[in-house]
Design a protein around this motif. Structure first.
Motif, mmCIF file in Angstrom:
data_model
loop_
_atom_site.group_PDB
_atom_site.id
_atom_site.type_symbol
_atom_site.label_atom_id
_atom_site.label_comp_id
_atom_site.label_asym_id
_atom_site.label_seq_id
_atom_site.Cartn_x
_atom_site.Cartn_y
_atom_site.Cartn_z
ATOM 1 N N LYS A 8 12.054 -4.733 -0.298
ATOM 2 C CA LYS A 8 12.915 -3.609 0.087
ATOM 3 C C LYS A 8 13.792 -3.173 -1.081
ATOM 4 N N LYS A 9 14.354 -4.146 -1.792
ATOM 5 C CA LYS A 9 15.212 -3.853 -2.938
ATOM 6 C C LYS A 9 14.421 -3.131 -4.019
ATOM 7 N N SER A 10 13.207 -3.598 -4.297
ATOM 8 C CA SER A 10 12.382 -2.983 -5.336
ATOM 9 C C SER A 10 11.997 -1.558 -4.963
ATOM 10 N N ARG A 11 11.698 -1.353 -3.675
ATOM 11 C CA ARG A 11 11.336 -0.002 -3.222
ATOM 12 C C ARG A 11 12.514 0.957 -3.343
ATOM 13 N N ASN A 12 13.684 0.489 -2.919
ATOM 14 C CA ASN A 12 14.879 1.335 -2.990
ATOM 15 C C ASN A 12 15.229 1.670 -4.436
ATOM 16 N N GLU A 13 15.113 0.681 -5.323
ATOM 17 C CA GLU A 13 15.426 0.922 -6.727
ATOM 18 C C GLU A 13 14.445 1.900 -7.363
ATOM 19 N N ALA A 14 13.220 1.944 -6.826
ATOM 20 C CA ALA A 14 12.220 2.892 -7.330
ATOM 21 C C ALA A 14 12.404 4.277 -6.723
ATOM 22 N N GLY A 15 13.307 4.389 -5.728
ATOM 23 C CA GLY A 15 13.548 5.680 -5.085
ATOM 24 C C GLY A 15 12.409 6.134 -4.204
ATOM 25 N N ILE A 16 11.735 5.192 -3.569
ATOM 26 C CA ILE A 16 10.577 5.490 -2.729
ATOM 27 C C ILE A 16 10.897 5.153 -1.280
ATOM 28 N N THR A 17 10.588 6.063 -0.371
ATOM 29 C CA THR A 17 10.812 5.819 1.052
ATOM 30 C C THR A 17 9.701 4.956 1.622
ATOM 31 N N GLN A 18 9.913 4.431 2.813
ATOM 32 C CA GLN A 18 8.879 3.625 3.465
ATOM 33 C C GLN A 18 7.635 4.472 3.734
ATOM 34 N N GLU A 19 7.851 5.727 4.118
ATOM 35 C CA GLU A 19 6.720 6.612 4.381
ATOM 36 C C GLU A 19 5.893 6.840 3.124
ATOM 37 N N GLN A 20 6.573 7.061 2.000
ATOM 38 C CA GLN A 20 5.860 7.272 0.734
ATOM 39 C C GLN A 20 5.113 6.019 0.303
ATOM 40 N N ALA A 21 5.756 4.871 0.480
ATOM 41 C CA ALA A 21 5.106 3.611 0.127
ATOM 42 C C ALA A 21 3.885 3.369 1.002
ATOM 43 N N ALA A 22 4.026 3.641 2.302
ATOM 44 C CA ALA A 22 2.918 3.432 3.235
ATOM 45 C C ALA A 22 1.729 4.311 2.870
ATOM 46 N N GLU A 23 2.005 5.572 2.512
ATOM 47 C CA GLU A 23 0.928 6.495 2.142
ATOM 48 C C GLU A 23 0.233 6.048 0.861
ATOM 49 N N ALA A 24 1.037 5.604 -0.114
ATOM 50 C CA ALA A 24 0.462 5.176 -1.387
ATOM 51 C C ALA A 24 -0.363 3.910 -1.244
ATOM 52 N N LEU A 25 0.046 3.017 -0.347
ATOM 53 C CA LEU A 25 -0.641 1.728 -0.191
ATOM 54 C C LEU A 25 -1.751 1.783 0.846
ATOM 55 N N GLY A 26 -1.827 2.902 1.587
ATOM 56 C CA GLY A 26 -2.862 3.025 2.606
ATOM 57 C C GLY A 26 -2.611 2.195 3.841
ATOM 58 N N VAL A 27 -1.324 2.009 4.206
ATOM 59 C CA VAL A 27 -0.962 1.270 5.401
ATOM 60 C C VAL A 27 0.010 2.120 6.215
ATOM 61 N N SER A 28 0.424 1.629 7.386
ATOM 62 C CA SER A 28 1.374 2.368 8.206
ATOM 63 C C SER A 28 2.812 2.085 7.772
#
Length: 218
Positions: A8-28
């Motif tokens: 969670k910390k790494s995602r927030n520091e990268a400025g990426i939302t959960q939705e964006q991460a999910a789309e990029a990783l191919g998961v929900s």
């Protein structure tokens, strides 16, 4: 710090939302949430993709506090072994199916070669069944990168198999008795090679594009 908090910390520091991460990783998005809340663990492939997506090293994700995450590292090792075992099974299945269909084609050639419909059947098997078989198998090899650089040997192998498919069935009792030589159909050799190279190339192209997608979306 638990693995979920680190993700969670790494995602927030990268400025990426959960939705964006999910789309990029191919998961929900729920899967991302479960990982970050510690309800479930991501597999090793997802961890590598998150490392690229969040622009952090694997060490930062997994080794920041090794004693706390020992259970997770054990899980990753088990997950990796499971992936390797599944991959070995998939390779075995693909190999058996490929050579099995080729062998059945050879047998079918022999059964119908002297029949009225033998020529038509031989054409259908040669230019339809075997062509699709060699292209499809090569595509899988390229897409999954099975065999590394050795995967290119599939091209000459399938070329030879294509050339031999019809000639092997030409040996009859009379031909063996009179020692006549039935040469392989060398015209089919380059056809098999070209089909295999086309399948390999397409598979590699798709794999390369998929590998680049997370970085582009980040």
């Amino acid at each position: 710090m638990e693995i979920g908090h680190i993700l969670k910390k790494s995602r927030n520091e990268a400025g990426i939302t959960q939705e964006q991460a999910a789309e990029a990783l191919g998961v929900s998005r729920q899967t991302i949430s479960n990982w970050e809340n510690g309800k479930t663990f991501p597999d090793i492939v997802s961890v590598i993709r998150m490392s690229d997506l969040y622009s952090v090293s694997l060490d930062a994700l997994l080794k920041e506090e090794a004693p706390v995450k020992k259970n997770y590292l054990d899980y990753l090792e088990e997950s990796t072994n499971t992936v390797r075992s599944r991959e070995r099974q998939e390779k075995t299945i693909v190999a058996c199916v490929t050579f099995g269909i080729w062998a059945l084609s050879v047998i079918a050639f022999w059964l119908v070669k002297n029949s009225q419909d033998g020529v038509g059947f031989s054409m259908a098997v040669t230019w339809a069944v075997l062509s699709v078989l060699f292209f499809s198998t090569s595509f899988i090899l390229g897409l999954r990168n099975w065999g590394g650089r050795w995967k290119w040997l599939a091209a000459p192998l399938f070329g030879v198999m294509h050339a031999l498919a019809g000639s092997i069935t030409s040996f009859t009792v009379e031909e063996v008795m009179y020692r006549s030589v039935i040469w392989p159909d060398f015209i089919k050799l380059p056809v098999g090679i070209i089909l295999s190279l086309a399948g390999l190339g397409l598979g590699i192209l798709i794999r390369t594009r998929k590998k680049a997608e997370p970085a582009d979306q980040a």
